[in-house]
Motif scaffolding. Structure first.
Motif, short mmCIF file in Angstrom:
data_model
loop_
_atom_site.label_atom_id
_atom_site.label_comp_id
_atom_site.label_asym_id
_atom_site.label_seq_id
_atom_site.Cartn_x
_atom_site.Cartn_y
_atom_site.Cartn_z
N VAL A 1 0.83 -1.21 0.00
CA VAL A 1 0.00 0.00 0.00
C VAL A 1 0.87 1.26 0.00
O VAL A 1 0.36 2.36 0.14
N ASP A 2 2.20 1.07 -0.18
CA ASP A 2 3.13 2.18 0.06
C ASP A 2 3.35 3.10 -1.15
O ASP A 2 4.00 4.15 -1.02
N GLY A 3 2.85 2.72 -2.33
CA GLY A 3 3.00 3.59 -3.50
C GLY A 3 4.42 3.67 -4.04
O GLY A 3 4.70 4.49 -4.93
N LEU A 4 5.34 2.84 -3.58
CA LEU A 4 6.74 2.95 -4.03
C LEU A 4 6.92 2.50 -5.48
O LEU A 4 7.79 3.00 -6.18
N HIS A 5 6.11 1.55 -5.94
CA HIS A 5 6.20 1.17 -7.36
C HIS A 5 5.90 2.37 -8.26
O HIS A 5 6.60 2.63 -9.23
N GLN A 6 4.85 3.10 -7.90
CA GLN A 6 4.48 4.28 -8.71
C GLN A 6 5.58 5.32 -8.64
O GLN A 6 5.93 5.94 -9.65
N ARG A 7 6.14 5.52 -7.46
CA ARG A 7 7.20 6.52 -7.32
C ARG A 7 8.45 6.13 -8.11
O ARG A 7 9.24 6.99 -8.53
N ALA A 8 8.64 4.82 -8.32
CA ALA A 8 9.79 4.37 -9.11
C ALA A 8 9.52 4.49 -10.61
O ALA A 8 10.42 4.28 -11.42
N GLY A 9 8.27 4.79 -10.98
CA GLY A 9 7.96 4.99 -12.38
C GLY A 9 7.07 3.94 -13.02
O GLY A 9 6.80 4.01 -14.21
N HIS B 1 -4.08 7.21 0.35
CA HIS B 1 -5.43 7.69 0.05
C HIS B 1 -6.35 7.49 1.24
O HIS B 1 -6.16 6.57 2.03
N ASN B 2 -7.34 8.35 1.34
CA ASN B 2 -8.39 8.19 2.35
C ASN B 2 -9.72 7.91 1.66
O ASN B 2 -9.91 8.25 0.50
N GLN C 1 -6.60 12.19 -1.58
CA GLN C 1 -5.19 12.04 -1.22
C GLN C 1 -5.01 12.25 0.28
O GLN C 1 -5.52 13.23 0.82
N SER C 2 -4.26 11.35 0.91
CA SER C 2 -4.13 11.46 2.37
C SER C 2 -3.38 12.71 2.79
O SER C 2 -3.57 13.22 3.87
N GLY D 1 -12.19 14.46 8.98
CA GLY D 1 -13.54 14.31 8.42
C GLY D 1 -13.59 14.69 6.96
O GLY D 1 -12.74 15.41 6.45
N CYS D 2 -14.60 14.20 6.30
CA CYS D 2 -14.88 14.50 4.89
C CYS D 2 -15.72 15.78 4.81
O CYS D 2 -16.34 16.18 5.80
N SER D 3 -15.75 16.40 3.63
CA SER D 3 -16.56 17.61 3.49
C SER D 3 -18.06 17.31 3.68
O SER D 3 -18.84 18.19 4.02
N CYS D 4 -18.45 16.03 3.50
CA CYS D 4 -19.85 15.66 3.70
C CYS D 4 -20.18 15.48 5.18
O CYS D 4 -21.33 15.25 5.55
N GLY D 5 -19.15 15.55 6.02
CA GLY D 5 -19.38 15.39 7.46
C GLY D 5 -19.06 13.99 7.96
O GLY D 5 -19.02 13.75 9.17
N GLY D 6 -18.84 13.06 7.04
CA GLY D 6 -18.50 11.68 7.43
C GLY D 6 -17.07 11.55 7.95
O GLY D 6 -16.27 12.49 7.84
N MET D 7 -16.76 10.39 8.48
CA MET D 7 -15.44 10.14 9.03
C MET D 7 -14.54 9.55 7.93
O MET D 7 -14.98 8.69 7.18
N LEU D 8 -13.29 10.01 7.86
CA LEU D 8 -12.36 9.46 6.88
C LEU D 8 -11.61 8.27 7.47
O LEU D 8 -11.28 8.26 8.65
N ARG D 9 -11.34 7.29 6.63
CA ARG D 9 -10.50 6.15 6.99
C ARG D 9 -9.42 5.99 5.92
O ARG D 9 -9.60 6.46 4.79
N PRO D 10 -8.31 5.33 6.25
CA PRO D 10 -7.31 5.05 5.21
C PRO D 10 -7.93 4.12 4.17
O PRO D 10 -8.67 3.20 4.52
N ASP D 11 -7.61 4.36 2.90
CA ASP D 11 -8.21 3.57 1.82
C ASP D 11 -7.41 2.29 1.57
O ASP D 11 -6.84 2.08 0.51
#
Ligand code: OAD
Length: 247
Positions: free
Chosen positions: A102-110, A123-124, A134-135, A146-156
Motif C-alpha cells: 500500500v506504500d506507493g513505491l512502485h508508482q514513485r519508481a515509475g 489515500h483516504n 489524497q491522504s 472528516g470528509c466535506s460531507c461530514g462523514g469520518m475518513l479512513r485510510p483507503d
C-alpha cells in the motif's frame, strides 16, 4: 528446482510477464514487513488495528498507527528492485505488476500501471459518502479527519475481513491466467486471495519464479527459487532478460 529449462531460456521465451510483489520488495527501502522478527505484526495486534470494528471502537488509535506508517513511507525512497520493475514494464510487450503493498513505491519508481490489491495508504476514503482523496490533504493530529460531507475518513486500505477492490482482483487474476512467466517477489504468500495468484498462474501454464530471502509456502511449487534480497536480484534478472530477449 522443478523446471528443466534454464533461466535464460525461460526469460528469452517469455511473451507475457506478470509480477506479484509483497512487503519484502520495499524492505530494502526501509518499510517494515508484516511478518518475521522485525515485522509490524510482532509489535502490533492486527485485530486491534486493521479491521473495521477496531476502527469504529477506537478510530484515534487506528489513525495514529496509519499516520506512523505514512511518516515512514514519506521518508523512504524506492530501491533498485522497484526501479527494475518499472523499467521492465517499459520495455516488455506484455507486463503486469500486481502488488499487495500500500506504500506507493512502485508508482514513485515509475511503474505506470500498478494493480493494487490492498489499496493505498496514501489515500483516504469517506465512511459515509465513499469519496476517496489524497491522504496528504489531511493529517491526523489527535482528531479523526472528516470528509466535506461530514462523514469520518479512513485510510483507503483493505482490512481483515474486507473484500478486495473488484476491478483490481479481476485484473490480477486475468494477468495470472495469461502470463507465461510469473514472478512472486518478497511475499510470504499466505494471505489470500493474493496468495492464490502464483498458483493460478502455474496451473494455467506459467513458469513460476520466486524471489525471497527465505523459503515460503510457495517455494515447493516454484520452478526457480532465487534466494536473496529483491533489490539485488530483480535488477540482475531484468538485465538477463534484456540480453537474451529476441527483438
Ligand atoms: P509479509 O510480511 O507476510 O512477508 C514479507 C516477505 O518478504 C517474507 O516472505 C520475507 O522473507 C520477504 N522478504 C523480506 N525482506 C526481503 C527482501 N529484501 N527481498 C526479498 N524478500 C524479502 O508481507 P506480505 O506477504 O506482503 O495485508 O503480506 C501480505 C499481506 O499481509 C499484506 O499485504 C498485509 C498483511 O496483513 C493487508 O494489510 C490486507
Amino acid at each position: 528446482m522443478h523446471h528443466t529449462e534454464s533461466l535464460c531460456a525461460l526469460l528469452r521465451d517469455s511473451r507475457s510477464i506478470s509480477v506479484l510483489t509483497g512487503a519484502g520488495v520495499s524492505a530494502e527501502s526501509g518499510v517494515p514487513t508484516f511478518r518475521g522478527k522485525e515485522g509490524l505484526w510482532s509489535k502490533f495486534k492486527p485485530e486491534e488495528l486493521a479491521n473495521l470494528q477496531a476502527f469504529m471502537a477506537n478510530p484515534e488509535l487506528v489513525w495514529e498507527w496509519y499516520e506512523y506508517r505514512r511518516r515512514i513511507i514519506d521518508q523512504v525512497q524506492p530501491n533498485p528492485g522497484h526501479y527494475a520493475l518499472a523499467q521492465w514494464e517499459k520495455e516488455a510487450g506484455s507486463f503486469h505488476l500486481i502488488t499487495q503493498n500500500v506504500d506507493g513505491l512502485h508508482q514513485r519508481a515509475g511503474s505506470g500501471k500498478v494493480i493494487e490489491l490492498h489499496g493505498n495508504i496514501l489515500h483516504n476514503r469517506c465512511l459515509r459518502c465513499g469519496n476517496t482523496s489524497q491522504s496528504r490533504e489531511v493529517h491526523f493530529e489527535g482528531k479523526v479527519p472528516g470528509c466535506s460531507c461530514g462523514g469520518m475518513l479512513r485510510p483507503d486500505v483493505v482490512w481483515f475481513g474486507e473484500t478486495l477492490p473488484e476491478k483490481a482482483i479481476e485484473e490480477a487474476f486475468a494477468a495470472a491466467e495469461t502470463a507465461d512467466l510469473f514472478l512472486s517477489v518478497g511475499t510470504s504468500a499466505i494471505v489470500y486471495p493474493a496468495a492464490s495468484l502464483p498458483q493460478v498462474a502455474k496451473s494455467s501454464g506459467a513458469v513460476l519464479i520466486e524471489i525471497n530471502v527465505e523459503h515460503t509456502a510457495l517455494t515447493p511449487i516454484a520452478d526457480h527459487f532465487l534466494q536473496g534480497p529483491s533489490g539485488e536480484i530483480l535488477p540482475v534478472l531484468f538485465e538477463k532478460w534484456r540480453t537474451v530477449r529476441i527483438g
